[in-house]
Write an enzyme that holds these catalytic residues in place. Structure first.
Site, PDB file in Angstrom:
ATOM      1  N   GLY A  58     -40.301 -80.513 -62.971  1.00  0.00           N
ATOM      2  CA  GLY A  58     -41.370 -79.794 -62.279  1.00  0.00           C
ATOM      3  C   GLY A  58     -42.668 -80.540 -62.388  1.00  0.00           C
TER       4      GLY A  58
ATOM      5  N   SER B 274     -43.063 -81.008 -66.372  1.00  0.00           N
ATOM      6  CA  SER B 274     -41.935 -81.056 -67.310  1.00  0.00           C
ATOM      7  C   SER B 274     -40.712 -81.698 -66.674  1.00  0.00           C
ATOM      8  CB  SER B 274     -41.580 -79.629 -67.733  1.00  0.00           C
ATOM      9  OG  SER B 274     -41.188 -78.893 -66.581  1.00  0.00           O
ATOM     10  N   THR B 275     -39.816 -82.093 -67.546  1.00  0.00           N
ATOM     11  CA  THR B 275     -38.495 -82.550 -67.102  1.00  0.00           C
ATOM     12  C   THR B 275     -37.482 -81.717 -67.861  1.00  0.00           C
ATOM     13  OG1 THR B 275     -39.417 -84.755 -66.875  1.00  0.00           O
ATOM     14  CG2 THR B 275     -37.032 -84.577 -66.816  1.00  0.00           C
TER      15      THR B 275
ATOM     16  N   LYS C  97     -36.426 -77.993 -71.727  1.00  0.00           N
ATOM     17  CA  LYS C  97     -37.573 -78.365 -70.892  1.00  0.00           C
ATOM     18  C   LYS C  97     -38.514 -79.190 -71.755  1.00  0.00           C
ATOM     19  CE  LYS C  97     -40.785 -76.080 -67.724  1.00  0.00           C
ATOM     20  NZ  LYS C  97     -40.879 -74.902 -66.864  1.00  0.00           N
TER      21      LYS C  97
ATOM     22  N   ASP D 233     -44.585 -65.419 -59.192  1.00  0.00           N
ATOM     23  CA  ASP D 233     -44.152 -66.577 -58.416  1.00  0.00           C
ATOM     24  C   ASP D 233     -42.654 -66.477 -58.107  1.00  0.00           C
ATOM     25  OD1 ASP D 233     -44.489 -68.899 -57.007  1.00  0.00           O
ATOM     26  OD2 ASP D 233     -44.445 -70.221 -58.757  1.00  0.00           O
TER      27      ASP D 233
HETATM   28  N1  LIG Z   1     -32.563 -73.357 -67.525  1.00  0.00           N
HETATM   29  C1  LIG Z   1     -32.277 -74.239 -66.577  1.00  0.00           C
HETATM   30  N2  LIG Z   1     -31.028 -74.558 -66.304  1.00  0.00           N
HETATM   31  C2  LIG Z   1     -30.757 -75.447 -65.329  1.00  0.00           C
HETATM   32  N3  LIG Z   1     -31.684 -76.045 -64.592  1.00  0.00           N
HETATM   33  C3  LIG Z   1     -32.963 -75.746 -64.827  1.00  0.00           C
HETATM   34  C4  LIG Z   1     -33.317 -74.848 -65.838  1.00  0.00           C
HETATM   35  N4  LIG Z   1     -34.658 -74.732 -65.849  1.00  0.00           N
HETATM   36  C5  LIG Z   1     -35.107 -75.539 -64.884  1.00  0.00           C
HETATM   37  N5  LIG Z   1     -34.097 -76.140 -64.267  1.00  0.00           N
HETATM   38  C6  LIG Z   1     -34.239 -77.040 -63.168  1.00  0.00           C
HETATM   39  O1  LIG Z   1     -35.106 -78.070 -63.536  1.00  0.00           O
HETATM   40  C7  LIG Z   1     -36.066 -78.309 -62.530  1.00  0.00           C
HETATM   41  C8  LIG Z   1     -37.443 -78.315 -63.106  1.00  0.00           C
HETATM   42  O2  LIG Z   1     -37.731 -77.057 -63.619  1.00  0.00           O
HETATM   43  P1  LIG Z   1     -39.163 -76.678 -64.153  1.00  0.00           P
HETATM   44  O3  LIG Z   1     -39.129 -75.289 -64.608  1.00  0.00           O
HETATM   45  O4  LIG Z   1     -39.642 -77.680 -65.118  1.00  0.00           O
HETATM   46  O5  LIG Z   1     -40.042 -76.933 -62.947  1.00  0.00           O
HETATM   47  P2  LIG Z   1     -40.367 -76.011 -61.725  1.00  0.00           P
HETATM   48  O6  LIG Z   1     -40.527 -74.645 -62.222  1.00  0.00           O
HETATM   49  O7  LIG Z   1     -39.349 -76.202 -60.664  1.00  0.00           O
HETATM   50  O8  LIG Z   1     -41.704 -76.630 -61.264  1.00  0.00           O
HETATM   51  P3  LIG Z   1     -43.142 -76.124 -61.567  1.00  0.00           P
HETATM   52  O9  LIG Z   1     -43.204 -75.812 -63.019  1.00  0.00           O
HETATM   53  O10 LIG Z   1     -44.013 -77.235 -61.173  1.00  0.00           O
HETATM   54  O11 LIG Z   1     -43.272 -74.935 -60.708  1.00  0.00           O
HETATM   55  C9  LIG Z   1     -35.875 -77.279 -61.478  1.00  0.00           C
HETATM   56  O12 LIG Z   1     -35.338 -77.886 -60.354  1.00  0.00           O
HETATM   57  C10 LIG Z   1     -34.909 -76.300 -62.025  1.00  0.00           C
HETATM   58  O13 LIG Z   1     -33.968 -75.969 -61.083  1.00  0.00           O
END
Ligand SMILES: Nc1ncnc2c1ncn2[C@@H]1O[C@H](COP(=O)(O)OP(=O)(O)OP(=O)(O)O)[C@@H](O)[C@H]1O
Length: 903
Positions: free
Chosen positions: A20, A23-24, A41, A138
């Site tokens: 995101g 984060s990764t 994360k 959100d």
């Molecule tokens: N618990 C999880 N299990 C599997 N995939 C996940 C999980 N959490 C996040 N992801 C995947 O990792 C990616 C990044 O998630 P993250 O929450 O860091 O960012 P985001 O919420 O998509 O972005 P932002 O925080 O900028 O809105 C997303 O595509 C999400 O689908």
């Protein structure tokens, strides 16, 4: 769960799941318990600081912590947090099914079974979130993940907000009862994603549980239509569509070529959710009772949370889990369904796509541009602005402490951090209360003679003093029959017209689109005023509103441009099409003069925030006007350029402006008095100015109860030369230059006036006994947009009906500088159920609201796909940083802070 401190070394990091804005996310195995797969994360401290994301990490941490106390299948659980030199780590539930959006993209739309299934899970999860006093803010298909069995799991709480627990209880109750105002009084920041953002957030900076419900409605629509309901060419267009509720139903575009019609119950449900007025939006509890869910047993959690990937035996049809070590056998990389319609039968759920890092920009976001265009300020003093959703200091501290307890396992029964760190209780919008009106009131039932009363300008200066006054009266000579709207020819046209090319006419105090419904008094009409004998006749007002309910609704057909000038002239202009201009529009019609002593104003549950209720103007025994405000959705249909050029001072309440107009007139009166008194022997020898003569000659029979000190009066009568040309030119023509010429209050003819009866004498005596307290400005609360009448049967407040004798008090306080004492004396007379606050001193004539109208908040960032304006961010951010640095509760954040300082 062990309480031993964890570190990154306890996990085997596998492939990246996605990333995101800060984060990764990696898949990871627990070394101690290899069957357990997590998603970790990883947030780079450097990145968080660089991109000012500390707040969001904190919010996410706190919220997930709070929700983790009680397991819910529909929420991604946070298990551990820890950090090392470089990163913060959040150990989360792993959701192998990926994002719901990906699934939707692959299927085009969901069939009815899936739609219901997912919606039921969403509702159950959302209810759980709300029951903790949390608003997600959100919600969107990207933030809903799928677990191994195809259950929904809501994630991404970085934009969440919590409501104070007390309010939360109310809100929960209010939601079930119908979304009362408490339900949306939480957050003041713009957060969300353009397509799912709620209208109340766009319009009022407000976000509550209802905003999540709105997003839910958008998602349900998207399930069956394949795209969100509101999507414009750009964000501005999207916002426009949202507030105008501009969406339509198309065919169900299924990828498998089947196009069954959308279930009408879904349409009905979505219609009930996508309601612009948050208070009218169906609450979650009623959503659950909607016929679409008739067969759902909401208590049967096992059934609700059944995974859709399982076949009827709960086993996969294909076993392809080799790529996912240690997963249970029923984990299905190839999704199998036990539902009848399985458009996604062959769908392969792949690894999440990588997201490009999003640049953080300090540019003004679309949402503010949009609000500006619509004339809605997003500034601090905006309608409906409530405190920011930014975490308060306690939150920050606790959040800091929470993250600092890195290496700590979240104890299942520990007190939720968020529960200790209550978000600041939202408060009503603070508004500068209008200044107290002090007006003349000595003559009743007299038509008001007015010249073109624009503020002094070179043009006016050149007008010959002998020029006949254009006498425009809002008093009809004959009794009028009931009619609607109040656009009859009974009003003479005011010669001046508005120049639409000149958006800011400085003589205008406020101008906006309203609906006006006029009810002339009949001969046999209400014999008494709405405010008879000093008592507001609420029953009469209520019955009038009831009686004209239908017409009042229909009056929305007649949108008028209402203009209040600083000289007190209230006029309207028809908003008609250009073709019809010759017949009806493009001319101003004088409605009333604010200083008319026969004019009273009442608010009938008038609320500018929710644009509800009526502002009732009453010209004694002549006419009533019901003024209401169009909804923003109606307003948004007016072309922007028109709105922009014609709405003026949108930031200030009508009521406030009415009072300000009165105050301005009073100030001018006083200035006029002063200007007629020469303290300078040199100027005292000059002859009266033509304009002064003019004013005298054309002085209508309006008395002034504001008497200057006797010495001044004397001098004034001899020396009529104003000391200051500007003052002289600003003096309204109605003001007589000689105090002696003014009719006294007591000499006011009252014949035929019901209030001249013996009963009225009593009330007047009472007023005198009270020190001649005039009716005046309502309390601050009366200007509070959230003010609601305390009592149902007393739903009105007389805001400005000045029938009192001011002479005594004004003689004591003749100068503007004494205004504070005047204001103290001028406490409002209301229906008797509102607490009156002392009014502030009179301010100089300034119109800051007008100036502020187009100013955008500076503290806005656009980040990722979210729009955020955090009103208190400027200050709180600084405090935030300081707090973290000084209290040092979090080692992690301390180190973040240090890094920041180094930079
Ligand atoms: N618990 C999880 N299990 C599997 N995939 C996940 C999980 N959490 C996040 N992801 C995947 O990792 C990616 C990044 O998630 P993250 O929450 O860091 O960012 P985001 O919420 O998509 O972005 P932002 O925080 O900028 O809105 C997303 O595509 C999400 O689908």
């Amino acid at each position: 769960m062990t309480s031993r401190k964890r570190s990154p070394h306890d996990f085997i990091f596998k492939e990246e799941l996605g990333h995101g804005s800060y984060s990764t996310v990696f898949k990871a195995l627990d070394k101690k318990c290899p069957n357990k797969i997590y998603a970790i994360k990883v947030c780079s401290k450097k990145h968080i600081i660089q991109e000012a994301k500390v707040k969001y990490v904190t919010i996410e941490k706190n919220t997930m912590n709070l929700l983790a106390q009680k397991h819910h299948a529909g929420i991604i659980k946070l298990y551990y947090t820890f950090h090392d030199e470089e990163n913060l780590y959040f150990v989360l539930d792993y959701a192998p099914g990926g994002e719901l959006l990906s699934l939707l993209h692959r299927t085009g739309t969901f069939n009815d079974l899936w739609t219901r299934h997912f919606t039921v899970q969403l509702i159950d999860a959302l209810e759980f979130i709300h029951s903790h006093g949390i608003i997600h803010r959100d919600l969107k298909p990207e933030n809903v993940l799928l677990d191994k069995d195809g259950r929904l799991m809501i994630t991404d709480f970085g934009a969440a907000a919590t409501i104070d627990s007390n309010l939360s209880e109310n809100s929960t109750r209010c939601n079930s009862d119908g979304n009362s105002v408490n339900d949306n009084q939480n957050c003041a920041s713009f957060v969300g994603t353009a397509e799912y953002v709620s209208p109340e957030l766009l319009l009022y900076n407000q976000c509550g549980y209802g905003s999540d419900i709105w997003a839910l409605g958008c998602m349900i629509y998207q399930f069956v239509q394949g795209h969100p309901p509101f999507r414009g060419e750009n964000e501005l267009k999207t916002f426009e569509k949202i507030v105008a509720l501009d969406y339509s139903w198309g065919p169900n575009k299924r990828i498998n070529n089947s196009s069954p019609p959308v279930n009408p119950l879904v349409i009905n449900l979505v219609r009930k959710i996508l309601v612009v007025e948050v208070n009218e939006r169906i609450p979650l509890k009623l959503v659950k009772r909607h016929p679409y869910f008739a067969k759902i047993d909401w208590n049967d959690k096992a059934k609700i949370w059944r995974g859709i990937w399982q076949n009827s035996q709960g086993q996969p049809e294909q076993q392809t889990s080799g790529a996912l070590p240690n997963l249970p056998q029923n984990v299905l990389p190839t999704r199998q369904l036990h539902v009848i319609d399985t458009p996604a039968r062959s769908i392969q759920i792949t690894k999440q796509r990588r997201k490009k890092p999003t640049k953080v920009s300090n540019t003004t976001s679309s949402i503010v541009v949009w609000r500006k265009r619509l004339g809605i300020s997003a500034g601090k003093d905006d309608l409906g602005t409530v405190p920011s959703a930014a975490p308060n200091d306690n939150n920050i501290l606790n959040a800091t402490a929470a993250v600092s307890s890195s290496n700590s396992v979240i104890p299942p029964n520990s007190q939720p951090i968020q529960a200790q760190a209550k978000r600041t209780q939202p408060v009503a919008p603070t508004r500068i209360p209008p200044k107290v009106p002090i007006i003349s009131n000595s003559v009743r039932n007299k038509p008001i003679s007015r010249q073109n009363t624009a503020l002094p300008s070179p043009v006016i200066r050149s007008v010959s003093p002998k020029q006949p006054t254009s006498s425009v009266s809002s008093t009809p000579s004959a009794p009028l029959s009931l009619s609607a709207p109040s656009t009859e020819a009974q009003h003479q046209d005011v010669p001046q017209t508005l120049d639409e090319r000149n958006p800011i006419d400085l003589s205008i105090l406020k101008q906006d689109y309203v609906f006006i419904y006029g009810i002339p008094y009949k001969d046999e009409g209400p014999a008494m005023s709405l405010n008879s004998y000093n008592e507001i006749d609420n029953d009469l007002i209520t019955s009038l509103v009831e009686q004209h309910k239908e017409d009042l609704k229909n009056s929305k057909l007649f949108l008028q441009l209402l203009t209040l000038k600083k000289n007190g002239m209230l006029s309207y202009k028809n908003t008609v099409k250009k073709d019809d201009e010759k017949n009806l529009g493009n001319k101003e019609h004088l409605m009333a003069n604010i200083e008319d002593t026969d004019l009273s104003m009442y608010d009938f549950e008038f609320n500018e925030l929710s644009r509800k209720g009526f502002l009732i103007l009453e010209k004694y025994k002549n006419k009533l006007w019901f003024i209401s405000l169009p909804s923003y959705s109606i307003l948004s249909k007016i072309p922007f350029h028109v709105v922009k050029s014609l709405t003026i001072n949108n930031n200030e309440n009508w009521v406030g402006c009415f009072f300000r107009a009165r105050q301005l007139l009073e100030e001018k009166q006083i200035l006029d008095k002063i200007s007629n008194v020469s303290f300078d022997s040199k100027v005292s020898t000059q002859s009266p100015s033509p304009s002064s003569t003019s004013r005298k000659d054309h002085t209508p029979s309006i008395g002034i109860t504001v008497a200057p000190p006797s010495r001044n009066s004397k001098q004034g009568s001899q020396n009529k030369v104003p000391q200051n040309n500007i003052i002289k030119e600003e003096m309204p023509s109605r003001v007589p230059s000689n105090v002696k010429e003014k009719p006294s209050v007591n000499s006011t003819p009252l014949t035929g006036h019901p209030r001249a009866s013996s009963g009225n004498d009593t009330s007047r005596t009472t007023r005198r006994a009270n020190g001649g307290l005039p009716n005046s400005a309502p309390s601050v609360s009366a200007y509070n947009n959230n003010t609601v009448p305390i009592s149902n049967h007393r739903s009105t407040t007389n805001l400005m009906n000045n029938k009192s004798n001011y002479s005594t008090s004004k003689k004591e306080n003749p100068l503007p500088s004494s205004s504070s004492s005047s204001t103290t004396k001028s406490q409002p007379k209301t229906a008797g159920y509102r607490q009156l606050a002392p009014s502030p001193p009179l301010f100089p004539m300034e119109f800051p609201a007008t100036k502020e109208k187009y100013s955008a908040p500076s503290n806005m960032v656009i980040s990722s796909s979210r729009y955020e304006v955090l009103h208190t961010l400027n200050s709180s951010q600084t405090n935030f940083d300081r707090e973290i640095a000084s209290r040092g509760a979090s080692a992690a954040f301390r180190s973040l802070q240090k890094n920041k300082k180094k930079k």
